[in-house]
Design a protein around this motif. Structure first.
Motif, PDB file in Angstrom:
ATOM      1  N   GLY A  68       4.346   9.568  -5.080  1.00  0.00           N
ATOM      2  CA  GLY A  68       5.344  10.404  -4.429  1.00  0.00           C
ATOM      3  C   GLY A  68       6.213   9.723  -3.393  1.00  0.00           C
ATOM      4  O   GLY A  68       7.162  10.314  -2.899  1.00  0.00           O
ATOM      5  N   VAL A  69       5.937   8.477  -3.035  1.00  0.00           N
ATOM      6  CA  VAL A  69       6.703   7.787  -1.997  1.00  0.00           C
ATOM      7  C   VAL A  69       8.048   7.324  -2.563  1.00  0.00           C
ATOM      8  O   VAL A  69       8.118   6.707  -3.618  1.00  0.00           O
ATOM      9  CB  VAL A  69       5.914   6.567  -1.454  1.00  0.00           C
ATOM     10  CG1 VAL A  69       6.762   5.760  -0.490  1.00  0.00           C
ATOM     11  CG2 VAL A  69       4.640   7.032  -0.783  1.00  0.00           C
ATOM     12  N   ILE A 116       0.833  -1.208   0.000  1.00  0.00           N
ATOM     13  CA  ILE A 116       0.000   0.000   0.000  1.00  0.00           C
ATOM     14  C   ILE A 116       0.865   1.255   0.000  1.00  0.00           C
ATOM     15  O   ILE A 116       0.625   2.193  -0.763  1.00  0.00           O
ATOM     16  CB  ILE A 116      -0.955   0.000   1.210  1.00  0.00           C
ATOM     17  CG1 ILE A 116      -2.015  -1.081   1.035  1.00  0.00           C
ATOM     18  CG2 ILE A 116      -1.610   1.366   1.397  1.00  0.00           C
ATOM     19  CD1 ILE A 116      -2.824  -1.356   2.281  1.00  0.00           C
ATOM     20  N   CYS A 117       1.879   1.272   0.841  1.00  0.00           N
ATOM     21  CA  CYS A 117       2.727   2.464   0.967  1.00  0.00           C
ATOM     22  C   CYS A 117       3.584   2.710  -0.277  1.00  0.00           C
ATOM     23  O   CYS A 117       3.734   3.853  -0.697  1.00  0.00           O
ATOM     24  CB  CYS A 117       3.614   2.349   2.199  1.00  0.00           C
ATOM     25  SG  CYS A 117       2.693   2.374   3.745  1.00  0.00           S
ATOM     26  N   VAL A 124      -5.852  -3.214   6.018  1.00  0.00           N
ATOM     27  CA  VAL A 124      -4.972  -3.985   6.893  1.00  0.00           C
ATOM     28  C   VAL A 124      -5.483  -4.013   8.322  1.00  0.00           C
ATOM     29  O   VAL A 124      -5.741  -5.069   8.881  1.00  0.00           O
ATOM     30  CB  VAL A 124      -3.529  -3.422   6.869  1.00  0.00           C
ATOM     31  CG1 VAL A 124      -2.631  -4.229   7.780  1.00  0.00           C
ATOM     32  CG2 VAL A 124      -2.982  -3.433   5.460  1.00  0.00           C
ATOM     33  N   ASN A 125      -5.590  -2.851   8.938  1.00  0.00           N
ATOM     34  CA  ASN A 125      -5.868  -2.806  10.363  1.00  0.00           C
ATOM     35  C   ASN A 125      -6.690  -1.565  10.690  1.00  0.00           C
ATOM     36  O   ASN A 125      -6.319  -0.468  10.322  1.00  0.00           O
ATOM     37  CB  ASN A 125      -4.541  -2.770  11.131  1.00  0.00           C
ATOM     38  CG  ASN A 125      -4.721  -2.969  12.599  1.00  0.00           C
ATOM     39  OD1 ASN A 125      -5.714  -2.568  13.180  1.00  0.00           O
ATOM     40  ND2 ASN A 125      -3.749  -3.599  13.216  1.00  0.00           N
ATOM     41  N   ALA A 176      -3.038  11.442   4.696  1.00  0.00           N
ATOM     42  CA  ALA A 176      -4.377  11.044   5.126  1.00  0.00           C
ATOM     43  C   ALA A 176      -4.899   9.893   4.273  1.00  0.00           C
ATOM     44  O   ALA A 176      -5.533   8.969   4.779  1.00  0.00           O
ATOM     45  CB  ALA A 176      -5.329  12.227   5.055  1.00  0.00           C
ATOM     46  N   ARG A 177      -4.628   9.927   2.992  1.00  0.00           N
ATOM     47  CA  ARG A 177      -5.085   8.866   2.086  1.00  0.00           C
ATOM     48  C   ARG A 177      -4.385   7.543   2.394  1.00  0.00           C
ATOM     49  O   ARG A 177      -5.023   6.488   2.398  1.00  0.00           O
ATOM     50  CB  ARG A 177      -4.834   9.280   0.633  1.00  0.00           C
ATOM     51  CG  ARG A 177      -5.263   8.247  -0.367  1.00  0.00           C
ATOM     52  CD  ARG A 177      -6.781   8.177  -0.436  1.00  0.00           C
ATOM     53  NE  ARG A 177      -7.141   7.096  -1.333  1.00  0.00           N
ATOM     54  CZ  ARG A 177      -7.983   6.128  -1.030  1.00  0.00           C
ATOM     55  NH1 ARG A 177      -8.593   6.124   0.118  1.00  0.00           N
ATOM     56  NH2 ARG A 177      -8.245   5.186  -1.893  1.00  0.00           N
ATOM     57  N   ILE A 178      -3.089   7.577   2.649  1.00  0.00           N
ATOM     58  CA  ILE A 178      -2.358   6.351   2.990  1.00  0.00           C
ATOM     59  C   ILE A 178      -2.890   5.757   4.297  1.00  0.00           C
ATOM     60  O   ILE A 178      -3.119   4.559   4.394  1.00  0.00           O
ATOM     61  CB  ILE A 178      -0.845   6.620   3.087  1.00  0.00           C
ATOM     62  CG1 ILE A 178      -0.282   6.939   1.714  1.00  0.00           C
ATOM     63  CG2 ILE A 178      -0.118   5.413   3.670  1.00  0.00           C
ATOM     64  CD1 ILE A 178       1.181   7.329   1.716  1.00  0.00           C
ATOM     65  N   THR A 179      -3.111   6.614   5.292  1.00  0.00           N
ATOM     66  CA  THR A 179      -3.632   6.143   6.576  1.00  0.00           C
ATOM     67  C   THR A 179      -5.014   5.519   6.400  1.00  0.00           C
ATOM     68  O   THR A 179      -5.309   4.461   6.965  1.00  0.00           O
ATOM     69  CB  THR A 179      -3.704   7.297   7.598  1.00  0.00           C
ATOM     70  OG1 THR A 179      -2.416   7.910   7.692  1.00  0.00           O
ATOM     71  CG2 THR A 179      -4.123   6.810   8.957  1.00  0.00           C
ATOM     72  N   GLU A 180      -5.850   6.145   5.601  1.00  0.00           N
ATOM     73  CA  GLU A 180      -7.197   5.609   5.354  1.00  0.00           C
ATOM     74  C   GLU A 180      -7.129   4.251   4.639  1.00  0.00           C
ATOM     75  O   GLU A 180      -7.875   3.331   4.989  1.00  0.00           O
ATOM     76  CB  GLU A 180      -8.007   6.606   4.522  1.00  0.00           C
ATOM     77  CG  GLU A 180      -9.445   6.190   4.315  1.00  0.00           C
ATOM     78  CD  GLU A 180     -10.243   6.103   5.601  1.00  0.00           C
ATOM     79  OE1 GLU A 180     -11.165   5.275   5.655  1.00  0.00           O
ATOM     80  OE2 GLU A 180      -9.954   6.839   6.549  1.00  0.00           O
TER      81      GLU A 180
END
Length: 76
Positions: free
Chosen positions: A29-30, A23-24, A63-64, A53-57
């Motif tokens: 941009g990562v 996911i990350c 996942v969790n 915020a999008r990655i956290t969502e």
């Protein structure tokens, strides 16, 4: 602007770690993803113009449910 993002995500198994990494790294941009274990399971993401915020969502959905955005800072 380069950013350093820290997200707390409890890791239960190798499969969860693999999903988090997928996911990350596929987010726009990562440039790098590293895991930190200092009593807490944390993911440190570095990159430019990353939507934290999008990655956290996405982590919460796939996942969790307990993924928590800890910090977003300017990377030097």
């Amino acid at each position: 602007m380069r950013q350093k993002i820290v997200i707390e995500v409890p890791l239960h198994c190798a499969k969860c770690r693999k999903k988090i990494l997928a996911i990350c790294t596929t987010s726009d941009g990562v440039t790098s993803v590293t895991f930190q274990r200092e009593g807490k399971d944390q993911v440190m993401i570095k990159g430019e113009k990353v939507d934290s915020a999008r990655i956290t969502e996405c982590l919460r959905q796939k996942v969790n449910r307990h993924a928590k955005l800890l910090s977003v800072a300017k990377d030097e």
